[in-house]
Enzyme design. Structure first.
Site, mmCIF file in Angstrom:
data_model
loop_
_atom_site.group_PDB
_atom_site.id
_atom_site.type_symbol
_atom_site.label_atom_id
_atom_site.label_comp_id
_atom_site.label_asym_id
_atom_site.label_seq_id
_atom_site.Cartn_x
_atom_site.Cartn_y
_atom_site.Cartn_z
ATOM 1 N N SER A 79 0.856 -1.196 0.000
ATOM 2 C CA SER A 79 0.000 0.000 0.000
ATOM 3 C C SER A 79 0.888 1.240 0.000
ATOM 4 C CB SER A 79 -0.860 -0.043 1.264
ATOM 5 O OG SER A 79 -1.449 1.211 1.538
ATOM 6 N N TYR B 226 -3.703 -0.665 10.012
ATOM 7 C CA TYR B 226 -3.503 -0.846 8.565
ATOM 8 C C TYR B 226 -2.089 -0.393 8.180
ATOM 9 C CZ TYR B 226 -4.582 -0.795 3.558
ATOM 10 O OH TYR B 226 -4.580 -1.036 2.204
#
Ligand code: NAP
Length: 251
Positions: free
Chosen positions: A143, A156
């Site tokens: 990510s 996350y």
């Protein structure tokens, strides 16, 4: 020497293949010739029909990656279906949003379990097959939060930064054994994962203004990077995190 992106005769496991990025990656790998075992907790009929519609081979396997209990059965299912496991894409992932000051243990553990712990133990289980066969490709879906901090997504960011580190560690341990471990870092793509962001008008406008390409990504635009990393063309590529981000990190 000819460069080959052809995956004919290879088999791939793709986690979270029912929707979004995982579905797009499964379709892309199948389009390059791989037989795909999709792994997930929701029905994968749509992915099956997309792949079979283009003449590919898809099998679905039901598993909840919130724990590592199904890991060995996933590898066994791939071996039963295809006789080998050549490619693993660790795509399944979740996100929980709350200010760090209020973040709960459940929101920490749930995200770390799917995004990081299951990715590691599935990689380990697959590598135990890949090492004796002398080749394999593992692709982790990282990510922008593998590079940046973000806000309101502490578990996350920790999981995706951890996944980038894990990609490098596994590459260092397994490159000499014929396994290429790499990651793709998507920028901002239109999927369920980003629904909340896109519905927040201010965040959505701020994000869009920062993307040099001037638009959010379409999951199909990640397929080329996945096929490259899964193919012989990437034989000497180890431990990289490849951004596919419309230029986000360049800004
Ligand atoms: P998504 O549409 O929410 O897809 C997530 C996938 O993971 C779904 O298939 C989901 O299955 C699966 N999954 C979640 N928890 C699971 C569990 N416990 N067991 C098995 N499967 C589980 O979002 P997406 O954007 O395609 O996300 C795919 C990956 O890309 C994630 O790792 C995400 O972090 C990453 N990513 C996305 C973006 C983006 O902009 N969209 C950017 C960077 C990275 P269900 O449908 O059954 O929940």
């Amino acid at each position: 020497m000819a460069v080959s992106f052809d995956l004919t005769g290879r088999s791939a496991i793709v986690t979270g293949a029912n929707t979004g990025i995982g579905q797009a990656l499964a379709v892309a790998l199948a389009g390059a010739g791989a037989a795909v075992l999709g792994v997930g907790r929701s029905g994968m009929e749509e992915t099956a029909s997309l792949i079979e519609g283009q003449g590919g081979h898809f099998e679905g396997f039901s598993a909840d990656l919130g724990t590592i209990a199904p890991v060995d059965s996933i590898v066994d299912a791939a071996l039963d279906a295809f006789g080998s496991v050549d490619i693993l894409v660790n795509n399944a992932g979740i996100i929980r949003r709350a200010d760090a000051i209020d973040f709960t243990e459940a929101d920490w553990d749930d995200v770390m379990n799917v995004n990081l712990k299951s990715a590691f133990f599935l990689s380990q289980a697959v590598a135990r097959r890949m090492i004796p066969q002398g080749h394999g490709k593992i692709i982790n879906i990282a990510s922008m939060l593998s590079f940046q901090g973000g806000i309101r997504i502490p578990s996350y960011t920790a999981s995706k930064s951890g996944l980038a580190g894990l990609t490098r560690l596994l590459a260092c341990e397994w490159a000499s054994k014929g396994i290429n471990v790499n990651a793709i870092a998507p920028g901002y793509f239109v999927t369920n994962n980003t629904t909340a962001l896109r519905e927040d008008q201010k965040r959505s406008a701020d994000i869009l203004a920062r993307i040099p390409a001037g638009r959010w990504g379409n999951p199909s635009e990640l397929g080329g990077a996945a096929v490259f990393l899964a193919s012989d063309a990437a034989a000497y590529v180890h431990g990289t995190v490849v951004p596919v981000d419309g230029g986000w990190l360049a800004r």
